[in-house]
Scaffold this motif. Structure first.
Motif, short mmCIF file in Angstrom:
data_model
loop_
_atom_site.label_atom_id
_atom_site.label_comp_id
_atom_site.label_asym_id
_atom_site.label_seq_id
_atom_site.Cartn_x
_atom_site.Cartn_y
_atom_site.Cartn_z
N TYR A 108 0.84 -1.21 0.00
CA TYR A 108 0.00 0.00 0.00
C TYR A 108 0.87 1.25 0.00
O TYR A 108 0.55 2.25 -0.66
CB TYR A 108 -0.91 -0.02 1.22
CG TYR A 108 -1.80 1.19 1.38
CD1 TYR A 108 -2.85 1.42 0.51
CD2 TYR A 108 -1.58 2.11 2.41
CE1 TYR A 108 -3.68 2.53 0.66
CE2 TYR A 108 -2.39 3.21 2.57
CZ TYR A 108 -3.44 3.43 1.69
OH TYR A 108 -4.25 4.52 1.83
N THR A 112 -8.52 -1.44 15.15
CA THR A 112 -9.17 -1.06 13.91
C THR A 112 -10.56 -1.67 13.77
O THR A 112 -11.51 -1.01 13.34
CB THR A 112 -8.31 -1.48 12.70
OG1 THR A 112 -6.98 -0.95 12.86
CG2 THR A 112 -8.89 -0.96 11.40
N GLY A 152 -5.90 -1.97 -2.07
CA GLY A 152 -6.20 -0.86 -1.17
C GLY A 152 -5.83 0.49 -1.76
O GLY A 152 -6.51 1.49 -1.48
N ILE A 182 -9.15 2.64 -1.29
CA ILE A 182 -9.18 3.55 -0.14
C ILE A 182 -8.86 4.98 -0.58
O ILE A 182 -7.94 5.21 -1.38
CB ILE A 182 -8.18 3.10 0.94
CG1 ILE A 182 -8.44 1.64 1.33
CG2 ILE A 182 -8.27 4.00 2.16
CD1 ILE A 182 -9.82 1.36 1.84
N ASP A 183 -9.60 5.91 -0.07
CA ASP A 183 -9.37 7.33 -0.36
C ASP A 183 -7.94 7.71 0.02
O ASP A 183 -7.50 7.45 1.15
CB ASP A 183 -10.36 8.18 0.46
CG ASP A 183 -10.30 9.66 0.11
OD1 ASP A 183 -9.26 10.10 -0.41
OD2 ASP A 183 -11.28 10.37 0.38
N ALA A 217 -7.23 9.23 3.37
CA ALA A 217 -7.60 8.52 4.60
C ALA A 217 -6.46 8.54 5.60
O ALA A 217 -5.30 8.30 5.25
CB ALA A 217 -8.00 7.08 4.27
N ILE A 231 -4.07 -1.31 6.53
CA ILE A 231 -4.76 -1.35 5.25
C ILE A 231 -5.70 -2.56 5.11
O ILE A 231 -6.79 -2.43 4.58
CB ILE A 231 -3.76 -1.29 4.07
CG1 ILE A 231 -4.51 -1.21 2.73
CG2 ILE A 231 -2.83 -2.49 4.09
CD1 ILE A 231 -5.43 -0.03 2.60
N VAL A 238 -8.97 -2.12 7.18
CA VAL A 238 -9.72 -1.02 6.59
C VAL A 238 -10.31 -1.45 5.25
O VAL A 238 -11.47 -1.14 4.93
CB VAL A 238 -8.82 0.22 6.42
CG1 VAL A 238 -9.54 1.31 5.61
CG2 VAL A 238 -8.41 0.78 7.78
N LEU A 239 -9.53 -2.16 4.44
CA LEU A 239 -10.02 -2.65 3.15
C LEU A 239 -11.19 -3.60 3.33
O LEU A 239 -12.20 -3.51 2.61
CB LEU A 239 -8.88 -3.36 2.40
CG LEU A 239 -9.25 -3.97 1.04
CD1 LEU A 239 -9.56 -2.88 0.02
CD2 LEU A 239 -8.12 -4.86 0.52
N GLU A 287 -14.29 -1.84 3.96
CA GLU A 287 -14.77 -1.08 2.80
C GLU A 287 -15.48 -1.97 1.78
O GLU A 287 -16.48 -1.55 1.19
CB GLU A 287 -13.58 -0.38 2.15
CG GLU A 287 -13.94 0.60 1.05
CD GLU A 287 -14.56 1.88 1.59
OE1 GLU A 287 -15.32 2.53 0.85
OE2 GLU A 287 -14.30 2.22 2.76
#
Length: 498
Positions: free
Chosen positions: A71, A152, A299, A303-304, A307, A314, A317-318, A321
Motif C-alpha cells: 500500500y 481497527t 487498497g 481507499i481514499d 484517509a 490497510i 480497513v479494506l 470497505e
C-alpha cells in the motif's frame, strides 16, 4: 455499518478466542512431560504440521505488514512475498530430514541443542541460545499486529488490544505448550489460506473499484506512480532499489525455516517417511499465503488517498470497505489467526531457550539433582517463563514501529546470519567441522551487525544485511571446511546429515 462491524467482530473474536483456550485445555491433557511441552514429538500428520509451519512462516507480517508495504511502496515491494516462500522451502529441503531424524534418535528439542550436538560443541549451543533471544523482536511485531487489529476492527484502544492478546496467549500456551501451539495453528493456518485466496479473487476481480481490472491498474498508477505495475524497482531504495538488493532478500530467507519456532515443528511429524509430504504441503500453503500482499495493491485503488490510516492498517480497513459487516468481521478474525499462529510458536521457543538449552543442557549436568526432579523443574520453567516472554513482548510493543515486516527482521536477521553456515552447509556436508561451524556463526553474526548497526555501515535494510550475513557465514563454513582436516566420523555423519 461501522457499529455493525464492531459488534460482529466482538462476537466472532470471542468465539475464536474461546476456541483457542479450549485447544489449550486439550493440549494440556496431551502434555505429560517437558518433551511434550517442547516438541509434541511424532504426534501429527504432514498436512497438519505443514499448515502450522506455513502459518508460522507467514505471521502478522504477511497478513498486515506486507500489504502495508504494498500500500505504501507499490509493486516493487511484491518482490518480498514473491521470493520468500521459494527461499524458505528451498532451505527446508536441506535440513528438515536431518533435524527430524536426529531429534527422533537422540531426543533433541530445539535448534540450538541440535547444532550443539551436531558439532559436539557446548559453545555453539550457548551462543546460539543467546542469539535466539532476538526472537523477541518477532514477538513484538506480532503483538503490534494483533493490537492494531483489535483497535481497527473492534474499536478498543491499542494498549487494551495488547493486553487481550497477551492474556489469551498466556492461557493456552501455559496449559499445552507445543500441543496447543500445533492444534491452534493448524486451525488458524486453514483460516489464513481461505483468506489469502479470497484476497486474490478480490484483486483479480477488482472488488470495490469503480471499473474493471484495467481501471484498477490505472488508478494505482495515478495514485502511486513510482509503485505502479510497470515499476520493478524503486530507485535509491535500500531494499527494493536494484536486483542485487532483492537477491539478498532471497538469500536471507534460505535459513528461515530453521528459526527456533519453526525448526522444532519438524519433530512433531509422525515419521521421517512423511517428510516429503510435509515439504510438498508446505510449498503449496507457503505459496498461497503471501498473496495477501495483493490486498495492499487493491487498497491503493479502493481507499481514499486522504484517509488517515497507517500502512499496517490497510487490510482491516479494506475489509471494512469492500465486505458486508459480518464477512469483514470474519476475515478480521482470520487475520488475527495469522498473528496468533506465529506468536504462540515464538513464545514456546523462547521458553525452551530457558528451560531446555540453559537449564536442562547447561545447569542440570553441573548440579546434583535427580532425573525426576530435573524433569519436573524443566516443565515448570517452560510454563511459567511464558509469562516473562509475554510481559516483555507487551512492554516492547507499547510504542509500535512504522513497518512490522522491517522491524521483526532486526532480530531474524541476526539469527539467520548466525545459523546459515552451520545448518545449511553443515546439514549437507559430511566434512563440516566444529571449528568451521563456530567460525561461520561468528563471521555471519558480526557481518550482519556491522552492516546494519549505526557504528558500522548503517545499511538500514535488515533484509540486505541479513543476506550478506548469510552469504559470509556459508562461505566461511565452506572455505574453512575445505582447508581443515575432517574431525567427524563417517558413521556419525550419516546419522546427522542423512
Amino acid at each position: 455499518m461501522e457499529n455493525a462491524i464492531v459488534t460482529y467482530s466482538w462476537i466472532l473474536m470471542s468465539i475464536f478466542l474461546l476456541g483457542m483456550i479450549i485447544f489449550g485445555y486439550i493440549g494440556m491433557r496431551k502434555t505429560k512431560s517437558s518433551d511434550d511441552f517442547a516438541t509434541a514429538r511424532s504426534s501429527y500428520g504432514p498436512m497438519t504440521v505443514a499448515l502450522v509451519i506455513a502459518a508460522g512462516i507467514s505471521s502478522g507480517s504477511t497478513f498486515m505488514g506486507m500489504p502495508g508495504l504494498a500500500y505504501n511502496l507499490g509493486t516493487p515491494s511484491l518482490w518480498y512475498p514473491l521470493l520468500y516462500p521459494i527461499a524458505t522451502v528451498f532451505g527446508m529441503l536441506f535440513v528438515a530430514k536431518a533435524i527430524k531424524r536426529y531429534g527422533d534418535e537422540f531426543g533433541t528439542r530445539t535448534i540450538p541443542e541440535f547444532l550443539g550436538d551436531r558439532f559436539n560443541s557446548e559453545f555453539l549451543r550457548i551462543v546460539l541460545t543467546i542469539i535466539s533471544i532476538l526472537l523477541i523482536f518477532y514477538v513484538v511485531s506480532q503483538f503490534v499486529a494483533a493490537a492494531t487489529m483489535f483497535q481497527t476492527m473492534m474499536g478498543v484502544k491499542y494498549e487494551v488490544g495488547l493486553f487481550i492478546t497477551g492474556i489469551v496467549l498466556a492461557i493456552y500456551v501455559f496449559m499445552g505448550g507445543s500441543h496447543s501451539d500445533i492444534m491452534t495453528d493448524a486451525v488458524q493456518g486453514f483460516l489464513m489460506v481461505i483468506t489469502a485466496i479470497v484476497v486474490l479473487v478480490c484483486f483479480l476481480f477488482s472488488v470495490g473499484v469503480d471499473g474493471n481490472f484495467g481501471d484498477m491498474i490505472q488508478i494505482i498508477k495515478e495514485r502511486n506512480p513510482t509503485g505502479a505495475f510497470d515499476q520493478l524497482f524503486i530507485p535509491g531504495d535500500k531494499t527494493y532499489g536494484a536486483f542485487w538488493l532483492v537477491a539478498l532478500l532471497f538469500v536471507a530467507h534460505l535459513p528461515f525455516s530453521v528459526l527456533p519456532h519453526l525448526g522444532n515443528k519438524f519433530m512433531a511429524v509422525r515419521s521421517n517417511k512423511e517428510m516429503k509430504k510435509l515439504i510438498m504441503f508446505c510449498t503449496i500453503f507457503a505459496t498461497i499465503l503471501p498473496l495477501m500482499a495483493l490486498g495492499g495493491m487493491l487498497g491503493i485503488a479502493v481507499i481514499d488517498p486522504g484517509a488517515n490510516i497507517t500502512p499496517d492498517q490497510i487490510i482491516p480497513v479494506l475489509f471494512s470497505e469492500i465486505f458486508p459487516p459480518f464477512v469483514a468481521a470474519f476475515f478480521a478474525v482470520a487475520v488475527l489467526s495469522a498473528v496468533m499462529s506465529t506468536s504462540d510458536g515464538l513464545i514456546v521457543s523462547l521458553t525452551q531457550l530457558l528451560a531446555n538449552d540453559l537449564y536442562r543442557k547447561t545447569i542440570v549436568p553441573r548440579i546434583n539433582i535427580s532425573k525426576e526432579k530435573a524433569e519436573r523443574n524443566e516443565l515448570l520453567i517452560s510454563r511459567y517463563s511464558t509469562f516473562i516472554v509475554i510481559i516483555a513482548g507487551i512492554m516492547f510493543a507499547w510504542s509500535p514501529p512504522k513497518f512490522l515486516s522491517v522491524f521483526m527482521w532486526i532480530g531474524i536477521g541476526g539469527i539467520v546470519s548466525a545459523t546459515a553456515g552451520p545448518l545449511i552447509v553443515g546439514g549437507l556436508w559430511k566434512r563440516a567441522t566444529k571449528k568451521g561451524a563456530i567460525f561461520s556463526l561468528l563471521a555471519g553474526t558480526l557481518t550482519y551487525w556491522f552492516v546494519y548497526l549505526p557504528f558500522g555501515l548503517n545499511f538500514t535494510n535488515p533484509f540486505g544485511a541479513a543476506g550478506l550475513g548469510v552469504l559470509v557465514g556459508m562461505l566461511t563454513m565452506f572455505v574453512y571446511t575445505k582447508l581443515a582436516t575432517p574431525v567427524v566420523s563417517e558413521e556419525k555423519d550419516e546419522r546427522l546429515t542423512g
